[in-house]
Design a protein around this motif. Sequence first.
Motif, PDB file in Angstrom:
ATOM      1  N   SER A  62      30.823  53.270  41.283  1.00 13.40           N
ATOM      2  CA  SER A  62      31.031  52.842  39.871  1.00 13.40           C
ATOM      3  C   SER A  62      29.973  53.077  38.969  1.00 13.40           C
ATOM      4  N   VAL A  63      29.040  53.806  39.310  1.00 17.30           N
ATOM      5  CA  VAL A  63      28.002  54.254  38.335  1.00 17.30           C
ATOM      6  C   VAL A  63      28.600  55.213  37.500  1.00 17.30           C
ATOM      7  N   GLY A  64      28.536  55.234  36.144  1.00 17.76           N
ATOM      8  CA  GLY A  64      29.275  56.158  35.175  1.00 17.76           C
ATOM      9  C   GLY A  64      30.654  56.171  35.058  1.00 17.76           C
ATOM     10  N   ALA A  65      31.392  55.171  35.835  1.00 13.86           N
ATOM     11  CA  ALA A  65      32.748  55.187  35.710  1.00 13.86           C
ATOM     12  C   ALA A  65      33.240  54.745  34.426  1.00 13.86           C
ATOM     13  N   LEU A  66      34.283  55.379  33.704  1.00 11.24           N
ATOM     14  CA  LEU A  66      34.846  54.935  32.505  1.00 11.24           C
ATOM     15  C   LEU A  66      35.704  53.962  32.535  1.00 11.24           C
ATOM     16  N   GLY A  67      36.572  53.883  33.867  1.00  8.36           N
ATOM     17  CA  GLY A  67      37.385  52.794  34.002  1.00  8.36           C
ATOM     18  C   GLY A  67      38.152  52.935  35.210  1.00  8.36           C
ATOM     19  N   ALA A  68      39.262  52.064  35.570  1.00  7.64           N
ATOM     20  CA  ALA A  68      39.681  51.993  36.822  1.00  7.64           C
ATOM     21  C   ALA A  68      40.972  51.684  37.020  1.00  7.64           C
ATOM     22  N   VAL A  69      41.658  52.060  37.997  1.00 12.78           N
ATOM     23  CA  VAL A  69      43.147  51.598  38.203  1.00 12.78           C
ATOM     24  C   VAL A  69      43.005  50.907  39.464  1.00 12.78           C
ATOM     25  N   VAL A  70      43.280  49.441  39.657  1.00 13.59           N
ATOM     26  CA  VAL A  70      43.289  48.665  40.564  1.00 13.59           C
ATOM     27  C   VAL A  70      45.013  48.469  40.846  1.00 13.59           C
ATOM     28  N   LEU A  71      45.178  49.333  42.144  1.00  8.11           N
ATOM     29  CA  LEU A  71      46.413  49.184  42.801  1.00  8.11           C
ATOM     30  C   LEU A  71      46.466  47.884  43.569  1.00  8.11           C
ATOM     31  N   ILE A  72      47.693  47.229  43.521  1.00  6.36           N
ATOM     32  CA  ILE A  72      48.200  46.189  44.184  1.00  6.36           C
ATOM     33  C   ILE A  72      49.714  46.324  44.843  1.00  6.36           C
ATOM     34  N   ASP A  73      49.812  45.571  45.847  1.00  4.90           N
ATOM     35  CA  ASP A  73      50.749  45.455  46.760  1.00  4.90           C
ATOM     36  C   ASP A  73      51.373  44.170  46.525  1.00  4.90           C
ATOM     37  N   THR A  74      52.478  43.859  46.053  1.00 10.31           N
ATOM     38  CA  THR A  74      52.821  42.687  45.825  1.00 10.31           C
ATOM     39  C   THR A  74      53.105  41.752  47.148  1.00 10.31           C
ATOM     40  N   ARG A  75      53.504  42.328  48.240  1.00 10.25           N
ATOM     41  CA  ARG A  75      53.462  41.784  49.532  1.00 10.25           C
ATOM     42  C   ARG A  75      52.254  41.054  50.164  1.00 10.25           C
ATOM     43  N   ARG A  76      51.175  41.486  49.321  1.00  9.70           N
ATOM     44  CA  ARG A  76      49.848  41.239  49.889  1.00  9.70           C
ATOM     45  C   ARG A  76      48.795  41.150  48.630  1.00  9.70           C
ATOM     46  N   LEU A  77      49.294  40.242  47.702  1.00  6.97           N
ATOM     47  CA  LEU A  77      48.551  40.347  46.410  1.00  6.97           C
ATOM     48  C   LEU A  77      46.982  39.765  46.571  1.00  6.97           C
ATOM     49  N   GLU A  78      46.602  38.891  47.570  1.00  3.66           N
ATOM     50  CA  GLU A  78      45.137  38.637  47.718  1.00  3.66           C
ATOM     51  C   GLU A  78      44.283  39.720  48.054  1.00  3.66           C
ATOM     52  N   GLU A  79      44.888  40.820  48.528  1.00  8.74           N
ATOM     53  CA  GLU A  79      44.019  41.991  48.738  1.00  8.74           C
ATOM     54  C   GLU A  79      43.363  42.539  47.656  1.00  8.74           C
ATOM     55  N   CYS A  80      44.008  42.325  46.425  1.00  7.93           N
ATOM     56  CA  CYS A  80      43.412  42.923  45.125  1.00  7.93           C
ATOM     57  C   CYS A  80      42.356  42.030  44.418  1.00  7.93           C
ATOM     58  N   PHE A  81      42.353  40.742  44.884  1.00  6.49           N
ATOM     59  CA  PHE A  81      41.443  39.749  43.939  1.00  6.49           C
ATOM     60  C   PHE A  81      40.141  40.169  44.004  1.00  6.49           C
ATOM     61  N   SER A  82      39.524  40.775  44.970  1.00  3.34           N
ATOM     62  CA  SER A  82      37.907  40.962  44.817  1.00  3.34           C
ATOM     63  C   SER A  82      37.944  42.482  44.164  1.00  3.34           C
ATOM     64  N   ALA A  83      38.815  43.181  43.891  1.00  2.00           N
ATOM     65  CA  ALA A  83      38.471  44.288  43.093  1.00  2.00           C
ATOM     66  C   ALA A  83      38.571  43.927  41.659  1.00  2.00           C
ATOM     67  N   VAL A  84      39.567  43.174  41.265  1.00  6.26           N
ATOM     68  CA  VAL A  84      39.782  42.619  40.118  1.00  6.26           C
ATOM     69  C   VAL A  84      38.596  41.877  39.582  1.00  6.26           C
ATOM     70  N   ASP A  85      38.015  40.909  40.427  1.00  7.64           N
ATOM     71  CA  ASP A  85      36.924  40.159  39.975  1.00  7.64           C
ATOM     72  C   ASP A  85      35.590  41.367  39.871  1.00  7.64           C
ATOM     73  N   TYR A  86      35.527  42.300  40.718  1.00  7.67           N
ATOM     74  CA  TYR A  86      34.414  43.255  40.649  1.00  7.67           C
ATOM     75  C   TYR A  86      34.455  43.865  39.280  1.00  7.67           C
ATOM     76  N   PHE A  87      35.445  44.109  38.902  1.00 11.67           N
ATOM     77  CA  PHE A  87      35.505  45.076  37.425  1.00 11.67           C
ATOM     78  C   PHE A  87      35.378  44.135  36.251  1.00 11.67           C
ATOM     79  N   GLU A  88      36.009  42.879  36.470  1.00 10.44           N
ATOM     80  CA  GLU A  88      35.714  41.973  35.306  1.00 10.44           C
ATOM     81  C   GLU A  88      34.322  41.500  35.208  1.00 10.44           C
ATOM     82  N   SER A  89      33.588  41.439  36.392  1.00 10.41           N
ATOM     83  CA  SER A  89      32.170  40.866  36.382  1.00 10.41           C
ATOM     84  C   SER A  89      31.191  41.878  35.749  1.00 10.41           C
ATOM     85  N   ARG A  90      31.815  43.072  35.968  1.00  3.48           N
ATOM     86  CA  ARG A  90      30.705  44.402  35.556  1.00  3.48           C
ATOM     87  C   ARG A  90      31.192  45.012  34.476  1.00  3.48           C
TER      88      ARG A  90
END
Length: 198
Positions: free
Chosen positions: A106-134
Amino acid sequence: MVFVESELGLHSELESVNAVKILIAGGFGVGKTTLVTTISEIAPLRTEEQLSALSASVDDLTGVESKTTTTVALDFGRITLSSELVLYLFGTPGQDRFWFMWKELSVGALGAVVLIDTRRLEECFSAVDYFESRHIPFIIGVNCFDGADVYDEDEIRAALDLSEQVEIRYCDVRDRESAKQILISLMEYLVAGANSGV
């Protein structure tokens, strides 16, 4: 938007190019490697390894039982959007045990795409939290898997507890045009954010 010829010639031409680092993130098996592979104009660097009996006790394969490989470090690809703009795509590993890589990636990253699979939505919670917190800007890419239920943006926003500012886009990362549009949406989102001072 039309892609230009990706082969940049002389060193002087390279000096006028803006290189932008973009992360492709999300949980295990959501399509990160597929997106990078689909859109990259160069042979992508992939660090996939076969899933082993040991990893089967750690990785939850529910919903992705046919998955046989996993990214253990990163995926890397490149796409030229114009003669002045090149995106360097870094796909992150999805499992928690590889999260130590995220800080470096993530060092120097301008932005991100967080991909989600609606069958397993909980798989993306950590990624969303990561980018929001930083405070790294991101959009959500809803990867439309065959046979998955379709939810509208409001349902997805509520399930992920996203602010109204976070964009949600539907995509099929196996399709080059769809993958291209998700990256264009991210770039438009980043430009709009920069122009508004957010």
